[in-house]
Design an enzyme around this catalytic site. Structure first.
Site, short mmCIF file in Angstrom:
data_model
loop_
_atom_site.label_atom_id
_atom_site.label_comp_id
_atom_site.label_asym_id
_atom_site.label_seq_id
_atom_site.Cartn_x
_atom_site.Cartn_y
_atom_site.Cartn_z
N LYS A 1 -6.19 -5.47 3.35
CA LYS A 1 -7.08 -4.32 3.11
C LYS A 1 -8.02 -4.53 1.93
O LYS A 1 -7.60 -4.88 0.84
CB LYS A 1 -6.19 -3.10 2.87
CG LYS A 1 -6.89 -1.90 2.25
CD LYS A 1 -6.02 -0.68 2.36
CE LYS A 1 -6.34 0.36 1.30
NZ LYS A 1 -5.55 1.59 1.46
N ASP B 1 -0.10 -0.40 -4.97
CA ASP B 1 -1.41 0.02 -5.49
C ASP B 1 -1.35 1.41 -6.12
O ASP B 1 -2.20 1.77 -6.93
CB ASP B 1 -2.48 -0.02 -4.39
CG ASP B 1 -2.23 0.97 -3.26
OD1 ASP B 1 -1.06 1.40 -3.08
OD2 ASP B 1 -3.19 1.33 -2.56
N ASN B 2 -0.35 2.19 -5.72
CA ASN B 2 -0.13 3.53 -6.32
C ASN B 2 1.24 3.98 -5.85
O ASN B 2 1.91 3.28 -5.06
CB ASN B 2 -1.22 4.53 -5.90
CG ASN B 2 -1.56 4.50 -4.43
OD1 ASN B 2 -2.65 4.10 -4.02
ND2 ASN B 2 -0.62 4.90 -3.60
N HIS C 1 1.21 2.33 4.15
CA HIS C 1 0.27 3.44 4.24
C HIS C 1 0.41 4.14 5.60
O HIS C 1 0.74 3.50 6.59
CB HIS C 1 -1.16 2.88 4.08
CG HIS C 1 -2.20 3.91 3.76
ND1 HIS C 1 -2.57 4.90 4.64
CD2 HIS C 1 -2.97 4.09 2.66
CE1 HIS C 1 -3.51 5.65 4.09
NE2 HIS C 1 -3.77 5.18 2.88
N CYS D 1 -5.88 4.32 -3.84
CA CYS D 1 -6.17 2.93 -3.46
C CYS D 1 -7.41 2.32 -4.09
O CYS D 1 -7.34 1.29 -4.76
CB CYS D 1 -6.35 2.83 -1.95
SG CYS D 1 -4.99 3.49 -0.98
N ASP E 1 0.84 -1.20 0.00
CA ASP E 1 0.00 0.00 0.00
C ASP E 1 0.88 1.25 0.00
O ASP E 1 1.66 1.46 0.93
CB ASP E 1 -0.89 -0.03 1.25
CG ASP E 1 -2.10 0.87 1.11
OD1 ASP E 1 -2.14 1.66 0.15
OD2 ASP E 1 -3.01 0.77 1.94
N ASP E 2 0.76 2.05 -1.04
CA ASP E 2 1.48 3.35 -1.12
C ASP E 2 3.00 3.19 -1.19
O ASP E 2 3.73 4.11 -0.81
CB ASP E 2 1.15 4.26 0.08
CG ASP E 2 -0.29 4.74 0.08
OD1 ASP E 2 -1.05 4.37 -0.84
OD2 ASP E 2 -0.67 5.49 1.00
N HIS F 1 -11.18 -2.13 0.98
CA HIS F 1 -11.38 -0.79 0.43
C HIS F 1 -12.24 -0.74 -0.84
O HIS F 1 -12.10 0.15 -1.68
CB HIS F 1 -10.02 -0.09 0.16
CG HIS F 1 -10.09 1.39 0.43
ND1 HIS F 1 -9.02 2.23 0.25
CD2 HIS F 1 -11.11 2.16 0.85
CE1 HIS F 1 -9.37 3.46 0.55
NE2 HIS F 1 -10.64 3.44 0.93
#
Ligand SMILES: *[C@@H]1O[C@H](CO)[C@@H](O)[C@H](O)[C@H]1NC(C)=O
Ligand SMILES: *[C@@H]1O[C@H](CO)[C@@H](O)[C@H](O)[C@H]1NC(C)=O
Ligand SMILES: *[C@@H]1O[C@H](CO)[C@@H](O)[C@H](O)[C@H]1NC(C)=O
Ligand SMILES: *[C@@H]1O[C@H](CO)[C@@H](O)[C@H](O)[C@H]1NC(C)=O
Ligand SMILES: *[C@@H]1O[C@H](CO)[C@@H](O)[C@H](O)[C@H]1NC(C)=O
Length: 483
Positions: free
Chosen positions: A128, A277-278, A219, A74, A36-37, A130
């Site tokens: 996660k 994810d990004n 994150h 996300c 994540d991130d 989301h």
């Protein structure tokens, strides 16, 4: 006569049953790990200051995917992973689903694990979600997962597993349908690695396993056990030090899961896909240098993700693959690896030959995003080597060197955040040279293409917050039941 017919049917039936049964042993186990991130410059294979020995080894033994694109935040990326459609075709293109919004991916989209179940896979998810939870029908075990352990919202405290928004707040950690209330104090990465290990330990190695592991790391909030932070004693900036510790905690978790797969004899027939994810979130100490911008922007720093594939079935390994891949492609790629095919009309394209043999990507263009919700009216596409951004590019803009020194990073670009930009990414992957004025014909061609794409935009799912979501109505945990 009747008996003969019956016998024939029994024979046919046993033949029919035998075929998938005998194929199943050969179907690969598939582990889809999502960070994540995690920023472009936050992994060991791009930045020697980052300690990710496990991920480095997997990346180097496998294929480093150097042009693997994701969405800018996300929820849109997870939409792409789970549906195979660009978020602007689903309605999830506008930022993220907040936990108090009755938002979810519409029920007519089939999720990847549903398809894998049809192919005989056991399907498990840890981490996660989301993608909406206001009704049980939107939650993981109703969208194809045999089991689920994780959190529904986009972020929370790593230790208390508590998520607050406005005046509302509650536990967001779930074991299938039950809220988990007895893990206050345990870092989520330990919980998730342990659950993944338990799944592998309990799994029959002869039947195919799909494990979706979207970790909480890295994150915000910046939280990590001290032993990981201590690995970066030389980094003066406290936030960056914690962030890098979180990256190394993720690395250890992946190592723990792969170790169990080896012990249980699954590893030699396992395909691992790893992706962020990004891009990294600059104001939360993520780093995408030398790429421009980061998470929440359409610049390459927000959308060009770190990724690799690993597995004994890969025929060409130990190199960096520069073929164009987008997050929507993982659905049909994983499905193809499992012996299935995606429904016609899906945005995603199978990249199985690209990752297995290094064949040219079937993809020549993609949509970074299209969104018409104020104030983020925006559109960006890639066609061949060219990229067009129109409207709101997102903030922050600029090129940020690693924030490993004292003091917080400052934007070093005074460019406008709304505009028209045209880049040739082959010559200019860091987006320094806007060609919009010097290549008017190319600009027109790209703008026309973007307008074509925009015609298929589905309205954004962006409802008002609903007070019924308040965890106080649901025994103190964020829970389905209010839409
Ligand atoms: C789901 O329904 C929406 C709204 O009718 C439509 O735009 C979309 O194309 C449908 N998607 C699928 C995969 O059926
Ligand atoms: C977790 O434990 C801490 C320290 O004991 C306490 O302050 C906090 O209220 C607890 N949080 C939850 C969500 O139970
Ligand atoms: C990995 O496994 C070891 C040994 O069981 C354990 O001590 C460690 O906490 C685990 N790390 C993570 C991140 O789960
Ligand atoms: C900061 O990062 C740069 C570039 O990655 C590196 O050369 C330098 O050694 C780092 N300094 C510290 C104190 O970590
Ligand atoms: C990966 O992409 C970057 C940016 O486009 C490029 O500079 C680099 O050469 C590529 N790496 C390899 C090994 O191809």
């Amino acid at each position: 006569m009747k008996q003969v017919k019956l016998l024939q049917n029994v024979l046919l039936l046993s033949l029919f049953l035998a075929v998938p049964g005998s194929n199943e042993a050969a179907k690969p186990h598939i582990v889809f790990i999502v960070a994540d991130d995690l920023g472009w410059n936050d992994v060991g294979w791009h930045n020697p200051d980052v300690k990710t020995p496990v991920l480095d080894q997997l990346a180097h033994e496998g294929v480093i995917l150097n042009q693997s694109y994701v969405n800018y935040v996300c929820t849109p990326s997870r939409t792409s992973f789970m549906t195979g459609y660009f978020p602007y075709h689903v309605g999830s293109q506008h930022l993220v689903f907040r936990p108090d919004q009755p938002s979810a991916i519409p029920s007519n989209f089939t999720f990847l694990p549903e398809k894998l179940k049809e192919l005989g896979y056991a399907t498990h998810m840890v981490g996660k979600w989301h993608l909406g939870f206001c009704n049980w029908k939107f939650t993981p075990t109703y969208r194809g997962f045999d089991s689920y352990y994780g959190y529904y919202s986009g972020a929370e405290d790593y230790y208390t597993h508590y998520r607050s928004i406005g005046s509302e707040g509650g536990i967001d950690l779930h074991d299938n349908k039950d809220a988990v209330t007895n893990q206050n104090g345990t870092y989520s990465t330990y919980l998730f690695a342990q659950r993944a290990a338990d799944i592998v330990n309990q799994h029959d190695p002869n039947s195919p396993l799909f494990l979706y592991l979207p970790f909480q790391n890295v994150h915000a909030p910046l939280q990590v056990p001290k032993r990981f932070e201590d690995m970066y004693a030389n980094v003066e900036d406290e936030n960056r030090r914690k962030y890098l510790g979180m990256v190394s905690a993720l690395d250890e978790a992946v190592g723990n899961v792969t170790m169990v797969m080896q012990k249980r004899g699954l590893w030699d027939n396992t395909l691992v896909i790893f992706s962020t994810d990004n891009g990294g979130m600059i104001i939360r100490s993520g780093n995408n240098y030398p790429l421009r911008g980061g998470k929440t922007t359409l610049w390459e720093g927000g959308t060009r993700g770190v990724a690799f594939a690993h597995g004994k079935m890969l025929q060409k390994t130990g190199y960096t693959n520069n073929e164009m891949i987008h997050a929507v492609d993982w659905f049909p790629t994983i499905l193809a690896a499992a012996g299935g095919t995606a429904d016609p009309g899906m945005d995603g394209l199978s990249q199985l030959d690209t990752i297995i043999s290094g064949h040219p990507s079937p993809r020549t263009e993609f949509v970074y995003n299209v969104d018409d919700v104020f104030p983020t009216v925006q559109g960006a596409i890639r066609v061949g080597d060219y990229k067009l951004i129109e409207g709101f590019a997102g903030i922050p803009d600029g090129w940020y060197p690693p924030p490993n020194m004292t003091g917080s990073p400052e934007p070093n670009s005074m460019n406008p955040i709304i505009g028209t930009w045209l880049f040739n990414l082959k010559d200019d992957p860091t987006e320094h040279h806007n060609l919009a004025d010097t290549m008017p014909d190319k600009l027109k061609e790209m703008q026309a293409k973007l307008e074509e794409y925009r015609k298929t935009l589905v309205p954004a799912i962006n409802p008002k917050a609903d007070p019924k979501s308040d965890p106080q109505n649901w025994g103190g945990a964020w829970s389905p039941g209010w839409c």
